[in-house]
Motif scaffolding. Structure first.
Motif, PDB file in Angstrom:
ATOM      1  N   VAL A   1      -0.828   9.080   7.896  1.00 25.79           N
ATOM      2  CA  VAL A   1      -1.475   8.711   9.501  1.00 25.79           C
ATOM      3  C   VAL A   1      -0.635   7.342  10.472  1.00 25.79           C
ATOM      4  O   VAL A   1      -0.490   7.819  10.923  1.00 25.79           O
ATOM      5  N   GLY A   2      -0.084   6.641   9.286  1.00 29.21           N
ATOM      6  CA  GLY A   2       0.626   5.881  10.299  1.00 29.21           C
ATOM      7  C   GLY A   2       2.026   6.076  11.289  1.00 29.21           C
ATOM      8  O   GLY A   2       2.100   6.582  11.994  1.00 29.21           O
TER       9      GLY A   2
ATOM     10  N   ASP B   1       3.919   1.433   9.021  1.00 26.85           N
ATOM     11  CA  ASP B   1       4.466   2.177   8.909  1.00 26.85           C
ATOM     12  C   ASP B   1       4.712   3.263  10.297  1.00 26.85           C
ATOM     13  O   ASP B   1       5.330   4.117  10.133  1.00 26.85           O
ATOM     14  N   GLU B   2       4.301   2.975  10.954  1.00 31.20           N
ATOM     15  CA  GLU B   2       3.839   3.444  12.328  1.00 31.20           C
ATOM     16  C   GLU B   2       4.910   2.842  13.398  1.00 31.20           C
ATOM     17  O   GLU B   2       5.427   4.400  13.902  1.00 31.20           O
TER      18      GLU B   2
ATOM     19  N   GLU C   1       0.823  -0.924  -0.374  1.00 30.43           N
ATOM     20  CA  GLU C   1       0.118   0.374  -0.023  1.00 30.43           C
ATOM     21  C   GLU C   1       1.031   1.211   0.354  1.00 30.43           C
ATOM     22  O   GLU C   1       1.849   1.631   0.833  1.00 30.43           O
TER      23      GLU C   1
ATOM     24  N   SER D   1       1.530   5.675   4.734  1.00 31.33           N
ATOM     25  CA  SER D   1       0.204   6.128   5.477  1.00 31.33           C
ATOM     26  C   SER D   1       1.325   7.403   6.279  1.00 31.33           C
ATOM     27  O   SER D   1       1.403   7.020   7.024  1.00 31.33           O
TER      28      SER D   1
ATOM     29  N   ARG E   1       1.104   8.783  13.695  1.00 31.56           N
ATOM     30  CA  ARG E   1       0.267   8.337  14.743  1.00 31.56           C
ATOM     31  C   ARG E   1       2.132   7.495  15.533  1.00 31.56           C
ATOM     32  O   ARG E   1       2.127   7.848  16.470  1.00 31.56           O
TER      33      ARG E   1
ATOM     34  N   ARG F   1      10.292   4.240  -0.028  1.00 36.00           N
ATOM     35  CA  ARG F   1       9.598   4.864   1.213  1.00 36.00           C
ATOM     36  C   ARG F   1       9.954   4.598   2.261  1.00 36.00           C
ATOM     37  O   ARG F   1       9.197   5.798   2.848  1.00 36.00           O
TER      38      ARG F   1
ATOM     39  N   TRP G   1       0.772  -2.134   6.628  1.00 39.27           N
ATOM     40  CA  TRP G   1       1.204  -1.153   5.719  1.00 39.27           C
ATOM     41  C   TRP G   1       0.959  -0.791   6.644  1.00 39.27           C
ATOM     42  O   TRP G   1       2.796   0.489   6.528  1.00 39.27           O
ATOM     43  N   ARG G   2       0.031   0.057   7.136  1.00 41.08           N
ATOM     44  CA  ARG G   2      -0.178   0.518   7.961  1.00 41.08           C
ATOM     45  C   ARG G   2       0.652   1.325   9.216  1.00 41.08           C
ATOM     46  O   ARG G   2       1.477   2.111  10.121  1.00 41.08           O
ATOM     47  N   LYS G   3       0.947  -0.596   9.445  1.00 41.79           N
ATOM     48  CA  LYS G   3       1.155  -0.872  10.960  1.00 41.79           C
ATOM     49  C   LYS G   3       2.352  -0.257  10.922  1.00 41.79           C
ATOM     50  O   LYS G   3       3.694   0.072  11.397  1.00 41.79           O
TER      51      LYS G   3
END
Length: 123
Positions: free
Chosen positions: A18-19, A59-60, A13, A16, A22, A113, A55-57
């Motif tokens: 947002v990730g 990036d977090e 993905e 993120s 966060r 990335r 993927w968001r996690k």
């Protein structure tokens, strides 16, 4: 074979934001537990990704590590050698890149990335 590589494929993905935000924001919360607490949070974050790739996690986790690294001072706290080495730039980048590549990104895409993630944390 790593735990991430053994999981069913998850199509990559886009990064993120947002990730990343966060993860970066959690540094101020975990800072109350000092460097050891930050390292434990990072370890737990990457353990979570190893069990169930998101993927968001990822990036977090990367956002957290990048922000934690940026808040470290020049001096090494006595007795915190393990924690300091956990957040060294090569170690933190290596964790993120390994997961991204094991999840199916080629090395160049994973590098791009990570660079985009680091740029978001540093702005």
């Amino acid at each position: 074979m790593t735990a991430v590589a053994a999981q069913p494929p998850s199509p990559p993905e886009p990064l993120s934001p947002v990730g990343v935000r966060r993860g970066a924001a959690r540094v101020s919360i975990t800072a109350k537990e000092e460097l050891a607490g930050e390292m434990i949070h990072s370890q737990n974050c990457f353990d979570h990704v190893g069990r169930a790739l998101g993927w968001r996690k990822l990036d977090e986790c990367g956002g957290f590590d990048a922000e934690a690294r940026s808040t470290l001072g020049d001096g090494e706290p006595v007795g915190a050698e393990n924690e300091m080495s956990w957040f060294e730039i090569e170690a933190a980048a290596g964790r993120y890149l390994k997961v991204a590549v094991d999840a199916g990104l080629n090395a160049n895409a994973a590098d791009l990335r990570l660079a985009a993630l680091q740029a978001k944390v540093n702005t």
